[in-house]
Design an enzyme around this catalytic site. Structure first.
Site, short mmCIF file in Angstrom:
data_model
loop_
_atom_site.label_atom_id
_atom_site.label_comp_id
_atom_site.label_asym_id
_atom_site.label_seq_id
_atom_site.Cartn_x
_atom_site.Cartn_y
_atom_site.Cartn_z
N ASP A 193 0.87 -1.17 0.00
CA ASP A 193 0.00 0.00 0.00
C ASP A 193 0.92 1.22 0.00
O ASP A 193 2.12 1.12 0.27
CB ASP A 193 -0.95 -0.02 1.21
N TRP A 194 0.37 2.38 -0.31
CA TRP A 194 1.20 3.57 -0.53
C TRP A 194 1.90 4.02 0.75
O TRP A 194 1.26 4.50 1.68
CB TRP A 194 0.32 4.66 -1.15
#
Ligand SMILES: *[C@@H]1O[C@H](CO)[C@@H](O)[C@H](O)[C@H]1NC(C)=O
Ligand SMILES: *[C@@H]1O[C@H](CO)[C@@H](O)[C@H](O)[C@H]1NC(C)=O
Ligand SMILES: *[C@@H]1O[C@H](CO)[C@@H](O)[C@H](O)[C@H]1NC(C)=O
Length: 832
Positions: A355-356
Site C-alpha cells: 500500500d502507498w
C-alpha cells in the site's frame, strides 16, 4: 421496465451503426449495433452484455476465465438454470457419512523466518504457464539495474498515475501505470463513477457484478491504466463503523469471495490487471499505520483470507499488502502472511505491492515476499526502500538474487497474463492536473451503473402499500441528500465532505463524477410526466422540512451516513464513523417530517449499518428504502424502485442492529486482538441470540415468494485432489454436494429473489457459527411462475480450518442445510 423501453428507443436509430471502442454490442434486451468499428471485436461478457474489445476474438480469450460460482445470473424462465441434480436424497445420508476427511496437510503454511527464504509459488502453475515462460525469457535479457526499475515505484507524484514504475525498452516493457480504484478510474475525466462495492454486493447478482468489473476494467484499459487498484476484500467489515467497508463487498467471506472472483474475472477479461486489497487485517482506519491485528489462525482462514483465496483462484494479477501490523510485524514484511499464506498455501502467482508508503524496510520486506514498492517513496519523496537500497542488498547478499528474479518474474508474468504486451493504450492524462485529455471510454456503462444502483436497493419496510408510488397528486422531497452538492458533485477533493446527495464515500477509493443524477433530479422528471406537484426542501432544516411535508400527499425524506479514508476528516470523522446514527441529525429531520405527514417514506444513503430505532418508532413512517452508495446513476436507480418499474430485489450485505453495542465489535483504540474470532455480523447475532432489526440477507419485494421442493445430494465424499494450484488445494473447489429448491412468485408482479443457503457444521467440528452462508442464487420470476435455484457446494464450503493439522477438514456427521430469503427467514431445512 420503462428504462428498457427508453433505451430501445434511443438505440433504434443507430441499429445499423457499428459499435464504438468499448461500447456495448449485445446482451439481453439489446437492440443496438452488434458489430464493432475496425480493430474491435464484439465479445460476449455475459448474458446481459457484449462489448467491443480491441483486436480479434482470440485476444479476449480470457473471458473464459470467468468463475463458475454456485450462483448463476438471472433466469426469466421457469426452467432450472443448471443441469438437473442427481436424484433427490432428502436427508438420507446421515448413516453413510464417512469419518472426518483430512484433505491434505500440504496446505501447511510456510513458517520459515530465514532471511534467505524463497517462497514457493512463482512457478507458473495453473493458467500461468505461458505467461511465466514469456516472463522468464524476458528476465534473461535484463540487468539488475533493469530489474530494480521494474520493482520500484518512481516516487509519489513523479509520474502521471498514482503509482508508476520504470520502463525497460529492451523488452518493450512500459512504465507501468497503477491507478485507483475500486469504483472507477480516479483522477481521470470522462470515466464512469460506478456504484461502490457494497452496492454491487447488495444486488447479489453475479452477472451484474461481473459486468461492473468488466466495465471498470475496460475503462481503465481505455485510458492506459495497467493495474487498477481494486477490488477490496479488506476490510471485510467486522466493525460496522469501519471507514472503508463500502469500498468492499459484504461482512461475510463467502459473498465477498464470490464478488471478488466475479469482479476480478470481469476486469482482467477486459485487459487490466486487478489488485486484491488490502491484505490483511486492515479492519479500521484509526491508527491504521501503527496498530497491530492479532488474528488467530482459524479465523484468518475462515474469514479474512477466504475472499483472497477466491481472488487468487480467479488468477488475480496483484495483491496489495496493508498498512497495519500483524502480531506486531508490518503486513508488508510479514513472512507468514506473504510467503506463507498467500504465496505457498494459496499458490499466488502474481505479485505483492505495498500500500502507498506501507513499506518500512528493504531486506525484511523483500525476503518476506514484497515484490513491488509503491509508490517508491513516502509522500515527501523520502524512504526509498527498493531502488538503490535493494540493489545494495542484492550485492551484499542480504537479499538473494533469486528473490529479485522472482519479483520481476511475477510482475512480468502478470503483464503477459492479461495480454498487455501488445497494443496497450498509452496514458494521455495526469492525475496531478485535473485528469483531462483521456479518451472517452464510458460507452454505455451508465446502463450497468444504473442497474446496480437500482438492484442494490434494499426495501426494508413497506406498510400499507406505500410503495410503489402511483401518480401521487403531490410529493415533498426533503433533505440535502435529495440534491447534488450546490458547489458541484466533485467540489470536495476525493469526495471529502458529506454535502448534497451521498453517492460515494471519501478517500482514494473514489472517482470524479462525470455527472450525478440526484434523487430530486430523477423524481422531478417522473413527477412532471405524471402531473405530480413537487415541493422541494433541499436542506436538513427541520422547520422547513415540516412545512414542506405538511403540503404534500406523500413526503420522501432523505438521510445519510458517510465514511472514508483516514487522511481526510469530515465533520469530525477521521475515516471511521463516530457512531451508527444518521448524519446531520437525521433522526430529528425524519421526526419533523413524520409529525407533519401520515405518508412518510425514508430514503437512506449510507456506507453501512445505521441504527433506525428512532425512525421506525414513528407511526407515520410507512416505508424505509435502503439506497446504499449508488454512484452517478443514483436518482435514476432509485426512481425505478420508488415508482415500481422494477421490483426491489437487493438484500442486506450486513446486519442492521437495534443498538450499536449489539455488534460485539468496535473500532479499537490501540491494537486489536480480534477476540470475537469467527463471530462477526450475523455469526455473532446468531450465536449470542441477539435479535437484529434487519438481519443479514434481508430485503422486501413488491411481490412475494414461496419456497418448496428442497432436494439435497451429497455426491462426492472423497478427499479430493491435493494438487496445489492458484487458490490453494484444487480439491477444495470441487462441487461435492448440490442442493436445489423451487422459488415460486405467488404475488402480483414480476420480481427477483435472492435465495440463500446457509450451512450448520456437524457437532464433530470445533465450535462454529450456527449458520454460515455457502450459496445463493438470484432469479427473476414472473407473477405466477416459478424457478429452480441450484446451489453447488464446494468441498471448502463444507470444511473448517483445522489448526492442529494445518488443513481444511470436512467434519464427520450431519450438516444442517438452511435455504431461505435471509439469514433468519429460513423457509426450508434439510441435512446432508
Ligand atoms: C498471529 O498469532 C496468532 C496467535 O498466536 C496465530 O494463530 C497467527 O497465525 C499469527 N498470525 C500471523 C500472520 O503470524
Ligand atoms: C483482547 O482484547 C480484549 C479487549 O481489549 C481483552 O479484554 C482481552 O483480554 C484480549 N485477549 C487476549 C487473548 O489478549
Ligand atoms: C406466498 O407464499 C408465502 C410463503 O410461503 C406465504 O406466506 C403467502 O401467504 C403466499 N401468498 C399467497 C398470496 O398465496
Amino acid at each position: 421496465m420503462s428504462q428498457f423501453a427508453v433505451l430501445a428507443l434511443l438505440f433504434a436509430g443507430e441499429a445499423l451503426a457499428q459499435g464504438a471502442a468499448y461500447s456495448q454490442c449485445g446482451g439481453q434486451g439489446w437492440s443496438g449495433a452488434t458489430t464493432c468499428v475496425s480493430g474491435y471485436t464484439c465479445v460476449k461478457q455475459n448474458d446481459y452484455y457484449s462489448q467491443c474489445i480491441p483486436g480479434t476474438a482470440s485476444t479476449t480469450a480470457a473471458t473464459t476465465t470467468r468463475v463458475a460460482s454456485t450462483t448463476t445470473s438471472k433466469a426469466t424462465t421457469t426452467q432450472t438454470t443448471s443441469s438437473a441434480p442427481a436424484s433427490t436424497t432428502l436427508s438420507t445420508s446421515t448413516t453413510t457419512r464417512p469419518v472426518s476427511t483430512t484433505l491434505s496437510t500440504t496446505t501447511r503454511a510456510s513458517t520459515t523466518t530465514s532471511a534467505s527464504a524463497t517462497p514457493s509459488g512463482g512457478s507458473g502453475s495453473g493458467a500461468w504457464s505461458s505467461a511465466y515462460s514469456k516472463a522468464k525469457t524476458a528476465l534473461a535479457k535484463l540487468s539488475n539495474a533493469d530489474k530494480i526499475k521494474i520493482v520500484t515505484g518512481v516516487g509519489w507524484s513523479k509520474g502521471p498515475c498514482v503509482g508508476n514504475t520504470g520502463a525497460v525498452s529492451s523488452i518493450g516493457y512500459p512504465s507501468l501505470c497503477l491507478q485507483d480504484g475500486p469504483l472507477g478510474v480516479r483522477y481521470v475525466q470522462g470515466v464512469t463513477a460506478f456504484p461502490a462495492g457494497v452496492q454491487a454486493a447488495s444486488t447479489w447478482d453475479t452477472g451484474l457484478i461481473y459486468s461492473r468489473g468488466n466495465a471498470l476494467g475496460a475503462e481503465a484499459k481505455g485510458v492506459g491504466v495497467h493495474v487498477q487498484l481494486g477490488p477490496v476484500a479488506g476490510p471485510l467489515g467486522k466493525n460496522a463503523a469501519g471507514g472503508r467497508n463500502w469500498e468492499g463487498f459484504a461482512a461475510d467471506p463467502y459473498l465477498t469471495g464470490i464478488a471478488m472472483a466475479q469482479t476480478i474475472s470481469g476486469m482482467q477479461a477486459a485487459g487490466v490487471q486487478a489488485c486484491a486489497k488490502h491484505y490483511i487485517g486492515n479492519e479500521q482506519e484509526k491508527n491504521r499505520e501503527t496498530m497491530s491485528s492479532s488474528i488467530d489462525d482459524r479465523t484468518v482462514h475462515e474469514l479474512y483470507l477466504w475472499p483472497f483465496a477466491d481472488a487468487v483462484k480467479a488468477n488475480v494479477a496483484s495483491v496489495m499488502c496493508s498498512y497495519n501490523k500483524l502480531n506486531g510485524t508490518y503486513a508488508c514484511e510479514d513472512d507468514k502472511a506473504l510467503n506463507g499464506l498467500l504465496k505457498s498455501e494459496l499458490n499466488f502467482q502474481g505479485y505483492v505491492m505495498s500500500d502507498w508508503n506501507a513499506q518500512h524496510s528493504t531486506n525484511a520486506a523483500a525476503n518476506s515476499g514484497l515484490d513491488m514498492s509503491m509508490p517508491g517513496t513516502d509522500f515527501n519523496g523520502q524512504n526509498v526502500y527498493y531502488g538503490q537500497a535493494l540493489l545494495n542488498s542484492i550485492s551484499s547478499g542480504a537479499v538473494p538474487q533469486s528473490r529479485l528474479d522472482d519479483m520481476v518474474t511475477r510482475i512480468l508474468a502478470s503483464w503477459y497474463f492479461v495480454g498487455q504486451d501488445s497494443g496497450y493504450p498509452s496514458v494521455t492524462w495526469s492525475s496531478w492536473n485535473g485528469g483531462t485529455g483521456a479518451p472517452s471510454v464510458s460507452g454505455t456503462h451508465s446502463t450497468v451503473a444504473r442497474q446496480i444502483a437500482r438492484d442494490g436497493i434494499v426495501l426494508l419496510k413497506n406498510s400499507n402499500k406505500a410503495l410503489p408510488l402511483s401518480k401521487p397528486a403531490s410529493i415533498a422531497l426533503i433533505g440535502q441528500d435529495a440534491i447534488v452538492n450546490p458547489s458541484g458533485a466533485n467540489a470536495c477533493k476525493d469526495r471529502g465532505c458529506n454535502t448534497g446527495t451521498l453517492a460515494m464515500g471519501w478517500g482514494s477509493g473514489t472517482a470524479d463524477f462525470p455527472y450525478l443524477i440526484a434523487p430530486a433530479d430523477a423524481i422531478k422528471k417522473q413527477a412532471s410526466s405524471d402531473g405530480t406537484k413537487v415541493i422541494l426542501s433541499s436542506t436538513d432544516d427541520t422547520t422547513a422540512a415540516a412545512s414542506a411535508a405538511s403540503q404534500a400527499a406523500t413526503a420522501i425524506v432523505f438521510i445519510t451516513a458517510d465514511a472514508g479514508e483516514e487522511y481526510i476528516v469530515v465533520e469530525g470523522a477521521a475515516g471511521d464513523r463516530l457512531d451508527l446514527n444518521p448524519w446531520h441529525s437525521g433522526n430529528a429531520l425524519v421526526t419533523a417530517v413524520a409529525n407533519a405527514n401520515k405518508n412518510t417514506i425514508v430514503v437512506v444513503h449510507s456506507v453501512g449499518p445505521v441504527i433506525l430505532e428512532t425512525i421506525l418508532a414513528l407511526p407515520n413512517v410507512q416505508a424505509v428504502v435502503w439506497a446504499g452508495i449508488p454512484g452517478q446513476e443514483s436518482g435514476n436507480g432509485l426512481t425505478d424502485i420508488l415508482y415500481g418499474s422494477t421490483s426491489p430485489s437487493g438484500k442486506l450485505p450486513y446486519t442492521i442492529a437495534k443498538s450499536a453495542s449489539d455488534y460485539g465489535t468496535s473500532i479499537s483504540s490501540g491494537d486489536d486482538n480480534f477476540s470475537e474470532g469467527l463471530y462477526i455480523d450475523y455469526r455473532h447475532f446468531d450465536k449470542a441470540g441477539i435479535a437484529p432489526r434487519y438481519e443479514f440477507g434481508f430485503g422486501l419485494s413488491y411481490t412475494t415468494f414461496d419456497y418448496s421442493g428442497l432436494t439435497l445430494s451429497y455426491t462426492d465424499k472423497s478427499a479430493g485432489s491435493s494438487t496445489v494450484a492458484p487458490g490453494g488445494i484444487s480439491g477444495l473447489y470441487d462441487t461435492v454436494a448440490t442442493v436445489t429448491a423451487v422459488v415460486a412468485n405467488n404475488g402480483t408482479v414480476t420480481g427477483a429473489e435472492v435465495a440463500q443457503l446457509y450451512i450448520g457444521l456437524p457437532s464433530s467440528a470445533p465450535a462454529s457459527p450456527p449458520k454460515q452462508l455457502r450459496g445463493f442464487q438470484k432469479v427473476s420470476v414472473a407473477s405466477g411462475a416459478s424457478a429452480t435455484v441450484t446451489f453447488n457446494l464446494r468441498r471448502k464450503d463444507l470444511s473448517f480450518w483445522d489448526v492442529g493439522s494445518q488443513a481444511w477438514k470436512v467434519p464427520s456427521g450431519t450438516f444442517n442445510v438452511y435455504v431461505g430469503a435471509s439469514s433468519r427467514d429460513i423457509r426450508l431445512t434439510g441435512s446432508l
